[in-house]
Design an enzyme around this catalytic site. Structure first.
Site, mmCIF file in Angstrom:
data_model
loop_
_atom_site.group_PDB
_atom_site.id
_atom_site.type_symbol
_atom_site.label_atom_id
_atom_site.label_comp_id
_atom_site.label_asym_id
_atom_site.label_seq_id
_atom_site.Cartn_x
_atom_site.Cartn_y
_atom_site.Cartn_z
ATOM 1 C CB SER A 241 -0.973 -0.036 1.184
ATOM 2 O OG SER A 241 -1.944 0.967 1.079
ATOM 3 C CG HIS A 359 -6.230 -0.950 -0.859
ATOM 4 N ND1 HIS A 359 -5.361 -0.380 -1.763
ATOM 5 C CD2 HIS A 359 -5.611 -0.876 0.350
ATOM 6 C CE1 HIS A 359 -4.261 -0.002 -1.135
ATOM 7 N NE2 HIS A 359 -4.394 -0.273 0.143
#
Length: 463
Positions: A241, A359
């Protein structure tokens, strides 16, 4: 509670019944075997009724995206569509081993299921795709050197932070300057927040992402001092991430200052997007008996019909290892799965202390906000391979970096697949030295689950 469970079971049974009816029809009507005329041996694809009842994914020839360079181009004869294949089957599995391209093979009906079809169907074997599949492509892009003489550097993401991180880095050169530069860009004392907290303030998305990123860049100074060969021999890197931006800094694709500006814009935009919709994230541990796909589908149906949520979101946000995923979406959908985990054979559920459904498509507003900052970041091609969270493959150019970093905010982090690509070496070969640079040892724990032999060469850089 009994009433809620009755409603849940009714929804679940209704969806299962409709799916089973559709799958059963496809199975009975179109279960085919392939033989090369006049071969006497016919290979049969079959799927048990129990597998179908659990919601096994199927695909038809018509469903394949022929625009995908890694997908074969299938014939468009309507008579040959649709016949159902298990999702994990390949068209090549149906073709006899002695067949060759351009030859016509015979699709022979099974008398038990298609007695009305007296004539077999003929199909020409499609040309094989010229491009390599993703795993082959990732493997070919590595230098041809002994893996044990190389290194891989990994950077963790949000959730790895803890109060006191950075304390073990202060004695190393340039670390104080890194935190001072961060304070100037962010407008507050980041080092103080990292060292003293409070934990609740450090965990806020708007602070946490910058704290993790800057600590990772500071930890690189420790890596350079304590393990200089790790930097000199590094052949690939990836970050989880927000850690992906640290990987790009390490690879020379973007400066620390410009990357931090992107991280700041990203964190602020994601925090704002989180406040628009009540979302969350949840870790789930599953087994081969679990029906996670059905759980997410029923949860969305529950939210739509009972909570009147328009287009609810619930999906896998992080692929960690085969038995562990992170779900994200509307908080109501996660509540539903948590309350009914036994119904879907989910062994463990644990809510994460985050403010939003990262996400997933709930982060769409954040992606638009980050674009301008990312466009001005003056990116250049990386000097070593940086594996993307979205494609699980190395970036190819600057344009792809911008596009995929934006898509990463609304797409799952496919960490398990990245690990497979990073450590896909030949049988009997040694693995590279792996260094986790940043707070915690989460990525090491995941590596151990995915590839225990590669974990034997793992080192955590303590912060």
């Amino acid at each position: 509670m009994h009433g809620v469970r009755q409603v849940v079971r009714s929804l679940f049974v209704a969806i299962q019944a409709s799916k089973c009816q559709a799958h059963s029809s496809a199975f009975k009507d179109h279960c085919l075997a392939v033989s090369s005329q006049p071969a006497s041996v016919v290979r049969t694809l079959s799927t048990s009724s129990q597998h179908l009842a659990r919601g096994s994914r199927t695909r038809s020839v018509a469903d394949d995206d022929t625009s995908d360079p890694y997908s074969p181009s299938y014939p468009s004869n309507p008579e040959m569509q649709p016949f159902a294949l298990p999702y994990d089957a390949d068209l090549e599995d149906l073709v006899p081993p002695n067949a060759h391209q351009g030859q016509t093979v015979r699709i022979q009906s099974q008398p038990d299921y298609r007695e009305h079809l007296h004539e077999p169907l003929d199909m020409e074997i499609p040309q094989r795709p010229s491009k390599m599949r993703p795993t082959e492509r990732a493997k070919r892009m590595r230098p041809d050197v002994d893996p044990k003489l190389t290194s891989i550097v990994l950077f963790p993401g949000q959730g790895s932070q803890f109060v006191g991180m950075g304390r073990k880095l202060l004695e190393y050169p340039n670390v104080a300057e890194i935190y001072a530069a961060a304070n100037h860009i962010l407008g507050y004392d980041l080092l103080k927040l990292c060292l003293q907290g409070p934990e609740k303030e450090l965990a806020r998305t708007v602070n946490c992402q910058a704290a993790v990123f800057v600590t990772e860049i500071a930890a690189l100074e420790k890596l350079k001092e304590d393990y200089p060969m790790a930097v000199e021999t590094c052949v690939a890197t990836s970050g989880f991430s927000v850690g992906e931006l640290a990987a790009l800094v390490f690879a020379g694709s973007v400066t620390f200052e410009n990357a931090l500006k992107v991280v700041k814009a990203r964190a602020e935009a994601m925090q704002a997007a989180s406040e628009l919709v009540h979302g969350g994230m949840m870790t789930v541990q599953i087994t081969h008996k679990s029906i996670l796909g059905q759980a997410m589908e029923v949860a969305k149906k529950w939210c739509k019909e009972k909570k009147k949520i328009n287009k609810p979101i619930c999906g896998v946000a992080n692929y960690l290892h085969p038995d562990l995923k992170v779900l994200a979406g509307n908080a109501e959908a996660l509540d539903f799965i948590e309350a009914n985990q036994k119904l879907f054979d989910i062994t463990v559920v644990k809510r994460l202390n985050v403010s939003g459904a990262f996400h997933t498509r709930l982060m769409e507003p954040a992606r638009d906000e980050v674009y301008n900052t990312l466009r001005d970041a003056e990116l250049v091609p990386p000097k070593i391979k940086v594996f993307s969270n979205v494609t699980t493959l190395p970036y190819t150019d600057v344009k792809s970096i911008v596009k995929l970093l934006l898509n990463q905010m609304v797409s799952p982090v496919r960490w398990e697949q990245i690990m497979h690509n990073l450590y896909d070496f030949g049988q009997g070969q040694e693995f590279p030295q792996t260094y986790e640079v940043g707070p915690g040892r989460q990525l090491g724990a995941l590596l151990r689950k995915v590839n225990a032999k590669a974990f034997n060469s793992y080192t955590a850089i303590e912060v």
